[in-house]
Design a protein around this motif. Structure first.
Motif, PDB file in Angstrom:
ATOM      1  N   HIS A  86      42.235  45.161  42.744  1.00 17.06           N
ATOM      2  CA  HIS A  86      41.623  46.218  41.935  1.00 17.06           C
ATOM      3  C   HIS A  86      42.637  47.298  41.580  1.00 17.06           C
ATOM      4  O   HIS A  86      42.655  47.805  40.454  1.00 17.06           O
ATOM      5  N   LEU A  87      43.487  47.659  42.533  1.00 16.82           N
ATOM      6  CA  LEU A  87      44.484  48.688  42.264  1.00 16.82           C
ATOM      7  C   LEU A  87      45.441  48.275  41.150  1.00 16.82           C
ATOM      8  O   LEU A  87      45.937  49.119  40.402  1.00 16.82           O
ATOM      9  N   ASN A  90      44.695  49.548  37.629  1.00 15.63           N
ATOM     10  CA  ASN A  90      44.583  50.993  37.404  1.00 15.63           C
ATOM     11  C   ASN A  90      45.828  51.608  36.776  1.00 15.63           C
ATOM     12  O   ASN A  90      46.051  52.806  36.893  1.00 15.63           O
ATOM     13  N   GLU A  98      43.894  52.946  32.407  1.00 10.84           N
ATOM     14  CA  GLU A  98      43.282  51.640  32.593  1.00 10.84           C
ATOM     15  C   GLU A  98      44.193  50.518  32.079  1.00 10.84           C
ATOM     16  O   GLU A  98      44.669  50.565  30.939  1.00 10.84           O
ATOM     17  N   THR A 153      43.550  57.335  43.280  1.00  8.26           N
ATOM     18  CA  THR A 153      43.383  55.963  42.790  1.00  8.26           C
ATOM     19  C   THR A 153      42.892  55.055  43.907  1.00  8.26           C
ATOM     20  O   THR A 153      41.990  54.236  43.711  1.00  8.26           O
ATOM     21  N   GLU A 156      39.239  55.794  44.610  1.00  9.68           N
ATOM     22  CA  GLU A 156      38.375  55.296  43.533  1.00  9.68           C
ATOM     23  C   GLU A 156      38.130  53.801  43.675  1.00  9.68           C
ATOM     24  O   GLU A 156      36.980  53.339  43.667  1.00  9.68           O
ATOM     25  N   GLN A 157      39.195  53.026  43.812  1.00 10.05           N
ATOM     26  CA  GLN A 157      39.033  51.573  43.855  1.00 10.05           C
ATOM     27  C   GLN A 157      38.449  51.102  45.188  1.00 10.05           C
ATOM     28  O   GLN A 157      37.766  50.085  45.236  1.00 10.05           O
ATOM     29  N   VAL A 160      34.811  51.308  44.518  1.00 11.89           N
ATOM     30  CA  VAL A 160      34.355  50.207  43.661  1.00 11.89           C
ATOM     31  C   VAL A 160      34.213  48.926  44.474  1.00 11.89           C
ATOM     32  O   VAL A 160      33.212  48.206  44.373  1.00 11.89           O
ATOM     33  N   GLU A 788      34.411  53.732  37.262  1.00 10.81           N
ATOM     34  CA  GLU A 788      35.792  54.172  37.349  1.00 10.81           C
ATOM     35  C   GLU A 788      35.932  55.636  37.770  1.00 10.81           C
ATOM     36  O   GLU A 788      36.858  55.971  38.498  1.00 10.81           O
ATOM     37  N   HIS A 791      32.821  55.829  41.065  1.00  7.81           N
ATOM     38  CA  HIS A 791      32.811  54.640  41.933  1.00  7.81           C
ATOM     39  C   HIS A 791      31.540  54.505  42.757  1.00  7.81           C
ATOM     40  O   HIS A 791      31.554  54.220  43.948  1.00  7.81           O
ATOM     41  N   TYR A 794      29.629  48.800  41.044  1.00 11.78           N
ATOM     42  CA  TYR A 794      30.638  47.786  40.720  1.00 11.78           C
ATOM     43  C   TYR A 794      30.722  47.570  39.214  1.00 11.78           C
ATOM     44  O   TYR A 794      31.705  47.050  38.706  1.00 11.78           O
TER      45      TYR A 794
END
Length: 946
Positions: A86-87, A90, A98, A153, A156-157, A160, A788, A791, A794
């Motif tokens: 996921h990272l 980003n 994105e 970051t 955030e992920q 998610v 995004e 979070h 999903y």
């Protein structure tokens, strides 16, 4: 983004396993060999590049595999490989923001990333002219990522991913895979923990952990890059060196040793879950990926439980009627693979009886092996599945995947050839021997039985501090090339794009009145067709919801002289796929035939359409399975939404009010008689009012005589059914909120719904553009907000499926349960600000969505199925052959003002809200929002008293 995908060849094999065994084709030829030619080279920094040329479309599949997965995670950091996947989306040092954004601007398709126990991959298809952009982006995140990762970051992920974990666990049987992994592999084995990991470990991951992980595993020498499609070796060498050659190698990390961890003895476990029926899982650890025995076990699984006429299906579904469905398959992994039998037990049946029957059939197959006929059927089925799978250059299981997978796991990009040779040479004796080696006496298995009851939350172990780790030194044999790319200049801009091409359509009329539309496609030896009839679930008779879907689903349960099992045997002996289904406004029957078996496949297809048997025994059996399926829908939050929302928006009695699954209700299905089904067939399947769409490796001169022989004298015997009248519905005057209780849920599934213009309405394209801005894409407002930025989810989306009448538009998001009210408020705010013009569509938003919808078109018709689907839609909605070009032009000309005007069709004060979740955690907060009158419903959409 996904956490698990079976191996590419295993995926083709698993697809074959889902369709059942077939009758002996003593006189039929085996499926033709279909290869994936490739060339390869290695850069001085260790990056291996594999090239496959396929010029059928002006696109290139870019597929990067890193040889790292959850098996490589240190103790205390489970889920780290998937978190890092996921990272990687980003942004990187030279392309912040994105990762998807530049790809959306060129019309990329099939873009995603996945992680499993053994590897992480990233892939996309791009127009040939955008290849430099794609390689710049992939190389920037390979060589220039760390500076773009900060604590925000990571947080955030992490959020998610944790919502992705909740989303999986919130499904019926959703905790099974974690439990099976722990049971099958001892603590300390790389496969003991799940790929998505534990909440505790995810929470414990630090920024330094992330950076160490990247430095350890993401070097070019631990990666494979596949370029497949509109490209050649010379171009690939030049571009790979240019964009990747200057990236320094990473350490050479050893892979864990193969450890199948076969069980020494049988074991068993049980759990309860909020499910409508018991399910039995029986699992063995078997030979690792690349071993011939794994290929033989695929054939063994096909014979045992691969489909409609496999041994387990014959015994447990048809004969003893103990289960609603059952399957068997073998799924490959690097250190050891999994052989699994899964059975959904009929309500009221003791799971022990099912287990005993499975054991009896397994022992019989182990003792004598498959018959020669069973083995030949399985082999043809698998070969046909392989041919269909390699039609695509990219995406899940396409040619690029097959090459990358083989290279990563075995070192040979062409290892699939060895598997196909093993399958071709498989004998009764060596398939039986493989079964006994891995599943026979003295080989332990694990049985897990999930029974209806209260969901038991699986306890997580506390996170531990990983052992100290120092990144090893880089092997001095790896060198870099001088960089010729100015990274500071930013992402390469694509200035030209390939033209949209759609196949020329050819027409004929059969003697029975059917209009034939042909689009030639000669890239693989397969012909597909779909007989399209008007009607669908909207035309279900009053009180008989689900009749269309049920009747169409019975067409392949025996036809002509063949009963259900014999029909399945014959179909798969030909390597054919066929079946029938009903949509909202139409019903169709499809065929996918190997070119060499076209005539006999069409003959069987004609019997299915013209002479369905509707045997009472099969009606009764399928009713039981169908009703069990309805109960499963009502245990699944998304299923509940599909069942409940249409009736609330369209109102009782409206043709569109029935569940969107098409499955009807338990009562309506139980009441259907054979006369109902025979009458439906006579009224609804009228060739003189139908269109037959054909796409594939044939010509009009060749196919029309075949169709005439088998359909030319087909005349409908019943009177035509009256066309369904789809009355217009007035929009709601005020917002309403409906809550459905799902005790123990860790997420709430939120839907806001209202009416949208018909697919036939000239206003529909503008509305669809407005929807794109709001929630029609990953980069749209709803997803960027709820996933995004906050979070909490999903993924959040909105859209309206096609319909002859008014369409049902929904905005939806599964969110963590403690953010239900806040997420509802955000969805409400986004809709209100957009529709009121307070935050209208910006020029950048409209331009971005225009590019997504139009620049992707040259690559959108890579497969015959995509071409066939568009032609079928044109027929249903009365569109011209050049509709794809006209719609493209309309979208390209659209202005922000037009999009804003279309957005006014959304009324934020008249939405129908449906929220499925644990009311003890959501009801009070949702009521406090004061969106509108609140009603509590059951899973059937009926009000529940307090």
């Amino acid at each position: 983004m996904s956490v698990f995908r079976p191996a590419a060849l295993a995926l083709a094999l698993a697809g074959a396993l889902s369709t059942g065994a077939y009758a002996p084709p003593a006189q039929a030829a085996t499926a033709p060999a279909v290869d994936i030619p490739f060339e390869q080279f290695t850069l001085p920094n260790g990056l291996r590049v594999i090239v496959h040329t396929d010029r059928k479309a002006p696109i290139v599949a870019v597929n990067v595999w890193y040889h790292v997965g959850s098996k490589d995670e240190p103790a205390g950091r489970s889920g780290f490989a998937h978190l890092f996947e996921h990272l990687m989306f980003n942004g990187s040092e030279n392309a912040p923001g994105e990762f998807f954004t530049p790809f959306k601007a060129v019309g990329a398709t099939g873009q995603n990333g996945t992680t499993n126990s053994d590897r992480t991959n990233y892939f996309e298809n791009v127009p040939t002219t955008a290849l430099d952009m794609a390689l710049w982006m992939e190389s920037d995140r390979m060589g220039h990522l760390l500076g773009a990762i900060d604590q925000a970051t990571l947080d955030e992920q992490r959020g998610v991913v944790q919502n992705e974990k909740r989303q999986g666990e919130n499904q019926p049987y959703g905790q099974v895979w974690d439990a099976i992994g722990k049971a099958m592999y001892p603590k300390g084995h790389p496969y003991h923990h799940s790929t998505i990991g534990s909440m505790n470990d995810l929470n414990a991951a630090s920024l330094e952990d992330v950076k160490t992980w990247f430095r350890t595993w993401y070097g070019p020498n631990n990666a494979v890059l596949v370029l497949a499609g509109d490209i050649d070796l010379a171009t690939a060498k030049e571009k790979a060196a240019k964009f990747f050659g200057d990236i320094p190698a990473g350490p050479s990390m050893a892979q864990p040793k193969v450890d199948v961890a076969a069980l020494a003895a049988d074991s068993r476990a049980a759990m309860t879950d909020n499910v409508p029926q018991a399910r039995v899982y029986r699992v063995w650890n078997v030979a690792e990926y690349g071993q011939p025995d794994l290929d033989r076990l695929q054939l063994f699984a096909q014979v045992l439980g691969g489909g409609k006429s496999s041994r387990l299906d014959r015994r447990l579904v048809h004969q003893d009627k103990l289960v609603d469905n059952i399957s068997a398959g073998a799924y490959g992994s690097q250190l050891g693979s999994t052989f699994m039998v899964t059975a959904s037990v009929k309500q009221g049946v003791d799971p022990a009886k099912v287990e005993a029957a499975i054991d009896a059939e397994l022992k019989a197959l182990l003792k004598d092996g498959p018959t020669r006929e069973e083995l030949d059927r399985a082999r043809t089925s698998v070969q046909a599945g392989w041919i269909r799978g390699v039609e695509r250059i990219g995406g899940f299981g396409g040619k690029a995947d097959a090459l990358a997978e083989c290279a990563v796991y075995t070192g040979d990009p062409g290892c699939f050839r060895d598997s196909l040779k093993t399958l071709a040479a498989a004998s009764v004796d060596n398939v039986r021997a493989a079964g006994n080696t891995w599943l026979g006496a003295g080989k332990g298995s694990h049985t897990l039985v999930v029974s209806p009851g209260k969901r038991e939350v699986l306890a997580e172990e506390p996170a531990v501090t990983p052992a100290p780790f120092k990144v090893p030194a880089v092997d001095p044999k790896y060198k870099t090339l001088a960089s010729t790319v100015d990274r500071k200049a930013g992402v390469p801009v694509t200035t030209s794009f390939p033209d949209l091409k759609f196949p020329t359509l050819q027409r004929a009329t059969l003697k029975n009145g059917t209009q034939v539309i042909l689009a030639e496609r000669h890239d693989i030896p397969v012909v597909q067709m779909s007989y399209e009839f008007r009607g669908g679930s909207a035309a279900d008779p009053a009180g008989k919801a689900g009749a269309a879907s049920f009747a169409m689903g019975l067409l392949d349960e025996g036809a002509g002289t063949l009963d259900a099992l014999a029909f399945a045997d014959r179909m798969e002996s030909l390597g054919a796929n066929m079946g029938a289904s009903a949509g909202l406004d139409s019903q169709s029957a499809y065929l996918s035939a190997l070119k060499q078996n076209l005539e006999p496949s069409v003959a069987l297809y004609a019997d299915m359409l013209r002479k369905p048997r509707f045997d009472q025994a099969e009606i009764d059996r399928v009713k039981g399975q169908w009703i069990a399926g309805i109960k499963q829908e009502k245990a699944n939050p998304n299923g509940i939404i599909q069942r409940v929302v249409p009736g609330l928006v369209f109102g009782a009695g409206h043709p569109y009010a029935a569940p969107r699954t098409g499955s009807g209700t338990e009562a309506s299905i139980a009441a259907l008689t054979r006369d109902d089904l025979v009458g439906y067939h006579a009224r609804a399947l009228r060739p003189q009012d139908a269109t037959l769409v054909v796409v594939g490796d044939t010509t009009l001169k060749e196919i029309v005589p075949v169709l005439e022989r088998h359909f030319g004298d087909w005349q409908a015997t019943g009177s035509a059914a009256a066309a369904a009248t789809i009355p217009a519905v007035a929009g709601q005057k005020a917002a309403r909120v409906f809550l459905v209780d799902q005790p123990g849920a860790v997420q709430a599934n939120i839907v806001a719904a209202e009416l949208a213009p018909s697919s036939k309405d000239p206003a529909s394209t503008a509305f669809d553009m407005a929807n794109m801005v709001l929630g029609g894409d990953f980069t749209a407002r709803l997803n960027m907000n709820l996933r995004e930025e906050k979070h909490w989810s999903y993924g959040a989306r909105s859209g309206a499926a096609g319909a002859v009448g008014q369409r049902l538009w929904t905005a939806s998001a599964p969110v963590q349960i403690d953010k239900t009210a806040e997420a509802v408020a955000e969805i409400q705010r986004e809709i209100a600000e957009f529709s009121s013009g307070k935050r209208g569509a910006s020029a950048d938003e409209v331009s971005g969505m225009q590019k997504i919808l139009t620049l992707s078109l040259p690559g959108a018709y890579e497969t015959a199925a995509s071409v066939m689907g568009t032609i079928g839609s044109n027929v249903l909605y009365g569109r011209p052959d050049d509709y794809v070009f006209k719609r493209k032009a309309e979208i390209e000309a659209m202005t922000p003002a037009q999009v804003d005007a279309a957005a006014k069709a959304l009324d934020p004060n008249a939405l129908t809200w449906v929220i499925v979740g644990d009311l003890s955690k959501t009801e009070q907060a949702v009521r406090a929002l004061k969106l509108g009158e609140v009603t509590i419903l059951d899973a059937d959409g009926k009000p529940v008293g307090k």
